[in-house]
Design an enzyme around this catalytic site. Structure first.
Site, PDB file in Angstrom:
ATOM      1  N   ASP A 201       0.830  -1.213   0.000  1.00  0.00           N
ATOM      2  CA  ASP A 201       0.000   0.000   0.000  1.00  0.00           C
ATOM      3  C   ASP A 201       0.862   1.260   0.000  1.00  0.00           C
ATOM      4  OD1 ASP A 201       0.695  -0.827   2.665  1.00  0.00           O
ATOM      5  OD2 ASP A 201      -0.707   0.637   3.477  1.00  0.00           O
TER       6      ASP A 201
ATOM      7  N   GLU B  47      -0.080  -1.296   5.601  1.00  0.00           N
ATOM      8  CA  GLU B  47       1.019  -0.962   6.526  1.00  0.00           C
ATOM      9  C   GLU B  47       0.872   0.476   6.992  1.00  0.00           C
ATOM     10  OE1 GLU B  47       4.896   0.642   7.872  1.00  0.00           O
ATOM     11  OE2 GLU B  47       3.746   1.309   6.158  1.00  0.00           O
TER      12      GLU B  47
HETATM   13 ZN    ZN Z   1       6.669   2.253   4.116  1.00  0.00          ZN
END
Ligand code: ZN
Length: 384
Positions: free
Chosen positions: A75, A137
């Site tokens: 992401d 994340e």
């Molecule tokens: Zn990162």
């Protein structure tokens, strides 16, 4: 085609998937799965409960424990409100730099791993080599959390993890954790002239904050010696909200706070203390006046820190591969702490600079990509 040309081509494809954390990453995962299965990797794609996000876990070489994990998040952060000189989701090359959202944080590393996959596959690997590409994340390491749970369920124990966050290819062996909370206070409204008949949520929020601040002083004394700055666990309140008007007893208040623990034990210390204070002092005092009054804490995110280890296999390996003898600690958080909590030795080392991450005109240099490919090439040789 040489490794760099191939990595560039793959990075162009990866950048074109707009995998902002709020949106799906399934197309990118399908693309990476395809490349890895073409070279014979064993693939496992694990979707989240919404079905719109997935982790990819792939293995080359033998089955079993003791493998090395190459980990990256798929992401990227949003581009809203940022002034880009070109389309952030179309990779552009200029003067040895590759521009695009996610080039350095951290699709550049993923592209290098995928570009090296055919070469890894052609080697006689003596230990398993895993690829772990995760989701979410940037919004609390949700994917990596699910991934380590899944590894536990599969009873698979890799021994070391290299997380390719942008460190300019330096070795990072430690970062603080980041624990975020919102605490809600529900009191009882009433006329300001009769405070004894109501429960003022702001007043209890204040007492709660005072206790947090007292704990934050204690944290300065508790920390074991370390290289972080500051070298203790920090705790701070970033936002407070509550009440309706000056002459009304406040029926609600909210405190948004966070701590950045140097060691896991500090986080546990704060949580135990503040919970005991609520259970033994604040809540009983509120409920003595109004049975429905309450204090509730909601966990926004708890991202474990990466504690520098005395003896770390991951550090040993990466230092051998990069020729660097020094390992540092940094201020930003990553998925590395989760891998460490799951029993792997972990370090962070990846191409590109954190300076460019999350910014408009994010870029990675070809020279950094090349350095990363060199490290991976040596890793393959070391494992075969
Ligand atoms: Zn990162």
């Amino acid at each position: 085609m040489d490794h760099l040309a191939r990595a560039k081509e793959i990075l162009g494809e990866l950048i074109a998937f707009p995998t902002i954390s709020a949106d799906s990453n399934l197309q990118l995962i399908a693309y990476a799965s395809e490349l890895l299965s073409q070279v014979g990797a064993r693939i496992s794609v694990m979707r989240d409960e919404t079905g719109t996000k997935a982790n990819l876990f792939a293995t080359l070489g033998p089955e079993g424990d003791g493998g090395i994990v190459l980990s990256g998040h798929s992401d990227v952060v949003p581009v809203d409100g940022q002034n880009w000189n070109s389309d952030p989701f179309t990779m552009r090359e200029e003067d040895g730099l590759l521009y695009g959202r996610g080039t350095c944080d951290m699709k550049g590393f993923i592209a290098c791993c995928l570009a090296m996959a055919p070469e890894f596959a052609a080697l006689e690997l003596k230990r398993p080599l895993h690829f772990a590409f995760t989701y979410d994340e940037e919004v609390g390491c949700m994917g990596a959390r699910a991934l380590v749970e899944e590894l536990k369920r599969m009873e698979l124990r890799p021994s070391a993890a290299i997380i390719g966050e942008p460190t300019s290819m330096r070795i990072i062996e430690g970062h603080k954790g980041c624990y975020e909370y919102t605490t809600e206070f529900t009191g009882l409204a009433g006329h300001a002239s009769r405070p004894e008949l109501g429960v003022n949520a702001i007043e209890f929020a204040m007492r709660y904050i005072n206790r947090l601040m007292a704990l934050s002083e204690e944290l300065k004394e508790r920390a074991p010696s370390n290289r972080f700055s500051p070298p203790w666990t920090t705790l701070q309140v970033g936002r407070v909200e509550g009440g309706a008007a000056r002459n009304v007893i406040a029926s609600h208040a909210r405190v948004e706070w966070e701590m950045r623990p140097v060691v896991e034990a500090d986080a546990a210390f704060v949580k135990e203390n503040i919970t005991a204070y609520v259970d033994e002092v604040l809540r009983p005092a509120m409920q003595a006046v109004h049975a429905q009054a309450d204090i509730a804490t909601h966990v926004v995110g708890e991202v474990e820190g990466l504690e520098p280890a005395e003896d770390s296999e991951a550090r040993r390996i990466v230092s051998e591969l990069t020729g660097l003898t020094e390992a540092e600690v940094v201020a930003f958080g990553t998925e590395a702490g989760l891998f460490q909590t799951a029993g792997m030795s972990a370090v962070i080392c990846g191409p590109g600079s954190i300076e460019q991450a999350h910014k408009p005109d994010e870029f990675i240099s070809l020279e950094q990509m090349e350095a990363c490919l060199g490290m991976l090439e040596r890793l393959g040789k070391r494992l075969s």
